[in-house]
Every structure is written in structure tokens, then in C-alpha cells.
Design an enzyme around this catalytic site. Sequence first.
Site, PDB file in Angstrom:
ATOM      1  N   ASP A  59      56.116  44.878  20.981  1.00  0.00           N
ATOM      2  CA  ASP A  59      56.869  45.950  20.318  1.00  0.00           C
ATOM      3  C   ASP A  59      58.211  45.385  19.879  1.00  0.00           C
ATOM      4  O   ASP A  59      58.767  44.513  20.540  1.00  0.00           O
ATOM      5  CB  ASP A  59      57.083  47.126  21.274  1.00  0.00           C
ATOM      6  CG  ASP A  59      57.651  48.336  20.549  1.00  0.00           C
ATOM      7  OD1 ASP A  59      56.875  49.247  20.222  1.00  0.00           O
ATOM      8  OD2 ASP A  59      58.877  48.367  20.287  1.00  0.00           O
ATOM      9  N   LYS A  85      61.550  47.845  24.377  1.00  0.00           N
ATOM     10  CA  LYS A  85      60.425  48.595  24.935  1.00  0.00           C
ATOM     11  C   LYS A  85      59.418  47.685  25.616  1.00  0.00           C
ATOM     12  O   LYS A  85      58.851  48.041  26.653  1.00  0.00           O
ATOM     13  CB  LYS A  85      59.734  49.401  23.828  1.00  0.00           C
ATOM     14  CG  LYS A  85      60.575  50.553  23.328  1.00  0.00           C
ATOM     15  CD  LYS A  85      59.825  51.351  22.281  1.00  0.00           C
ATOM     16  CE  LYS A  85      60.678  52.529  21.819  1.00  0.00           C
ATOM     17  NZ  LYS A  85      59.977  53.359  20.830  1.00  0.00           N
ATOM     18  N   ASN A 130      53.288  52.789  12.218  1.00  0.00           N
ATOM     19  CA  ASN A 130      53.214  52.636  10.755  1.00  0.00           C
ATOM     20  C   ASN A 130      51.818  52.182  10.331  1.00  0.00           C
ATOM     21  O   ASN A 130      51.138  51.427  11.031  1.00  0.00           O
ATOM     22  CB  ASN A 130      54.297  51.675  10.257  1.00  0.00           C
ATOM     23  CG  ASN A 130      54.017  50.238  10.628  1.00  0.00           C
ATOM     24  OD1 ASN A 130      53.389  49.516   9.846  1.00  0.00           O
ATOM     25  ND2 ASN A 130      54.427  49.824  11.806  1.00  0.00           N
ATOM     26  N   THR A 133      50.863  48.173   9.431  1.00  0.00           N
ATOM     27  CA  THR A 133      50.479  47.263  10.514  1.00  0.00           C
ATOM     28  C   THR A 133      49.100  47.617  11.058  1.00  0.00           C
ATOM     29  O   THR A 133      48.377  46.754  11.547  1.00  0.00           O
ATOM     30  CB  THR A 133      51.559  47.245  11.615  1.00  0.00           C
ATOM     31  OG1 THR A 133      52.828  47.107  11.002  1.00  0.00           O
ATOM     32  CG2 THR A 133      51.368  46.079  12.564  1.00  0.00           C
ATOM     33  N   CYS A 172      36.627  51.125   5.661  1.00  0.00           N
ATOM     34  CA  CYS A 172      35.406  51.805   5.204  1.00  0.00           C
ATOM     35  C   CYS A 172      35.703  53.304   5.044  1.00  0.00           C
ATOM     36  O   CYS A 172      35.114  53.979   4.214  1.00  0.00           O
ATOM     37  CB  CYS A 172      34.276  51.651   6.223  1.00  0.00           C
ATOM     38  SG  CYS A 172      33.583  49.996   6.310  1.00  0.00           S
ATOM     39  N   CYS A 186      57.024  60.436  13.116  1.00  0.00           N
ATOM     40  CA  CYS A 186      57.466  61.140  14.329  1.00  0.00           C
ATOM     41  C   CYS A 186      58.957  61.423  14.269  1.00  0.00           C
ATOM     42  O   CYS A 186      59.437  62.395  14.836  1.00  0.00           O
ATOM     43  CB  CYS A 186      57.138  60.310  15.569  1.00  0.00           C
ATOM     44  SG  CYS A 186      55.365  60.194  15.848  1.00  0.00           S
ATOM     45  N   CYS A 245      32.965  47.422   1.164  1.00  0.00           N
ATOM     46  CA  CYS A 245      34.292  47.435   1.812  1.00  0.00           C
ATOM     47  C   CYS A 245      34.944  46.057   1.637  1.00  0.00           C
ATOM     48  O   CYS A 245      34.360  45.030   1.995  1.00  0.00           O
ATOM     49  CB  CYS A 245      34.167  47.774   3.296  1.00  0.00           C
ATOM     50  SG  CYS A 245      35.735  47.645   4.180  1.00  0.00           S
ATOM     51  N   CYS A 248      35.496  44.564   5.702  1.00  0.00           N
ATOM     52  CA  CYS A 248      34.398  44.134   6.581  1.00  0.00           C
ATOM     53  C   CYS A 248      33.176  43.625   5.823  1.00  0.00           C
ATOM     54  O   CYS A 248      32.367  42.886   6.384  1.00  0.00           O
ATOM     55  CB  CYS A 248      34.027  45.239   7.563  1.00  0.00           C
ATOM     56  SG  CYS A 248      33.303  46.704   6.838  1.00  0.00           S
TER      57      CYS A 248
HETATM   58 ZN   LIG Z   1      34.982  48.162   6.294  1.00  0.00          ZN
END
Ligand SMILES: [Zn+2]
Length: 356
Positions: A59, A85, A130, A133, A172, A186, A245, A248
Site C-alpha cells: 500500500d 498503512k 482505483n 490498478t 471479459c 470513497c 477478450c 485473456c
Molecule cells: Zn478476459
Amino acid sequence: MTAQSQSRYHRQELIAGIGRAGQQRMRDAHALVVGCGALGCAVADILARAGIGRLTIVDRDIVEVTNLQRQSLFTERDAVEGIPKAEAAKRRICEINSQVECRGWVEHVGPDNVISYASDADIILDGLDNLHTRFLLNDAAVSLGKPYLYGGAVATRGMSMPILPGEACLRCIFSEPAHLQTGETCDTAGVLMSAVVAVSAHQALQAIKWIVGANDAIDRSLWSIETWGNRENRVSLAGAKVATCSCCAKRDFEYLSGRHEDQATVLCGRGAVQVAPRGIEGTVRRIDLAKVAIMLAPHGSFGMRGGLLVGTLRGVQSPAGNAVELTIFPDGRAIIGGSIDETFARGIYDRFIGGS
Ligand SMILES: [Zn+2]
């Protein structure tokens, strides 16, 4: 295993799907928790108590008093000390379960370091604030063939989804971050601890099922909850794998390549950092400054000046103890004044502007 360690997990070993063998697999496993806000704290807590062998927490932020309402590993002492943190979480995890080999790293996770963190872990858990990331973690998990437990919570609602090797990935379902973006973070829309706890329990549970080898028991769905309206939804991931996709199927890891990485540049003479988000390849991302102004209104004094949104955050200090001034451009760029710390500036961007 000592008699003491046997009794410690006795109630968990009684679960038919776990048993002594599953407990041993927990002990042999290494989990990576990326982001240690409310979700990260909760999943790390559950896994540590469940007897995970190794736990790595990464973090980039420090503990603030406004975290204490929901980030269950932190105390008032941590907030007063303003310690990172990852450090505070590691300290607490060691107190909770000294048998866990816990490491805390104070770092921004990006394309340059995500593979080194992820390749050493058996499973990756999302404790992020976020979307960018998260797409990077999805790339890393798919490229390495490791499971990734996505989770997110804001206001009174949240979502969780397991991304398992060879099965549907985050892209996907949501081909780009914009499809998941709600315009809320938040810090601007608030977050209820109960919503976070529900999501983190779902994430950690699927992680435990994977670790103990109960793959058939994993909830293969995009699970969501709206805690205030008492609604829960489950969209099955059966048949959700997309043959085209880009992640993947085509294995074009755009986020790992750094093509979408936000650029943080120190503006030395100004004591400020510019954060420039990258849009979809070849496009300039534009944001609605009027909408951002409404979201930022409760957090400081902000106004339009020469086509830019300018103001100072209230109740937030830079690591050097300065006030934090924001200058936000219509193309989504922002100058974060009051600090030359790139990691701090990226964090402020994601917390207050990133959801836009
Ligand atoms: Zn995928």
C-alpha cells in the site's frame, strides 16, 4: 505442528470442506493483498486469522483518522503517528497471528513492480481504491495464470468476482475501466463499513476455497450487494469468457505494458506534481469539471478559474505538512500542489478525482 497451533484452527478444521488437510494448505499458501484500505484490512485480517502461511501487503498511503471508521487493522495510535498503512497492518497482523510470515511494502503498485509481487504469491486479493490498478492486477494474474479476487466498495454497495486461471477475466466482463466507473470514490461519496465487510468476506471466502482446493465450491459469479436497499445480485460467470477478450484470449496485456499508466511528473520549481491520466490509446480523456466541482465541494473551497477547477483540500496534509492545492484541467490532468512526492500525488488523484 505444535499442540497449540492445532487447537488454534480447530473450529475451522471442523468445516467439512477444509479439515486438517485444507488447514495445511492454508499454512503452505502465500497471499498478496494489493491496497490496504478497508477491503485490504478486512481480507488480510480474515486470511491471517484463518492461518495463511505468508501474507504480503502493499500500500502507498499513510493511516489517517478518517480511515478508522472502516479500516479494521488500524488504531488511533497509527493515525496519530501517521505511519504507512502497510507498516501498521503488518504490525497488527503480527499481533493477531504470530505464525503468519507477514511483509508490508510501502509502494505504488505499477507495471514496473506488479509482476515481481504477483509471481511470488499463490493468490492475489484486491484491496484497491482505483480501477486502473485493478486492470493491471487482472493483466498480471492472467499473464501468470494465478487467481485474482476482485472486490470494490463505495457508499453503501460493492462487488466481488473471482478471476480464476483459464476462466473469465475482469476484462471479459468490463472491457475497460470506464465500464466500471461510477464517478464516485470513497473520499467523495463515502463508504459504509458494513458494505466493505460484506464484499471482503466474499473475496476472502473464495480465496480460502481456492487455497484449500475446494474449487467447485467457489462462487463463480459477479456478486454485488446494495446494503442500504437490502439488495443482492449474482450474475453467473458460466459462459462469460469472451473469445475475443484482449486480455485473456489475445494476451495483449495493455495495462502491464504501461500504455495506460498515469504519468506523475514532479514540477520542481512549483513544489507540485502533475498527474496525467492516459485515456484509451490515441485519445485524450476528458472529464466533466462541473461534476468534479460538485463532488469536491464538501472537501474544500473550489471554484472555476480560467476554465480550470482550482481549490484547496480541507483536512488533508501533504507528507511535508503543507496544504494540498488542486488545479484540474478539462483533459483530466491535475496539478497537486504542496508536495513533490509522486506517490502521494497519485493517491490524492485517485481518491478525489480518479472516479470521474
Ligand atoms: Zn478476459
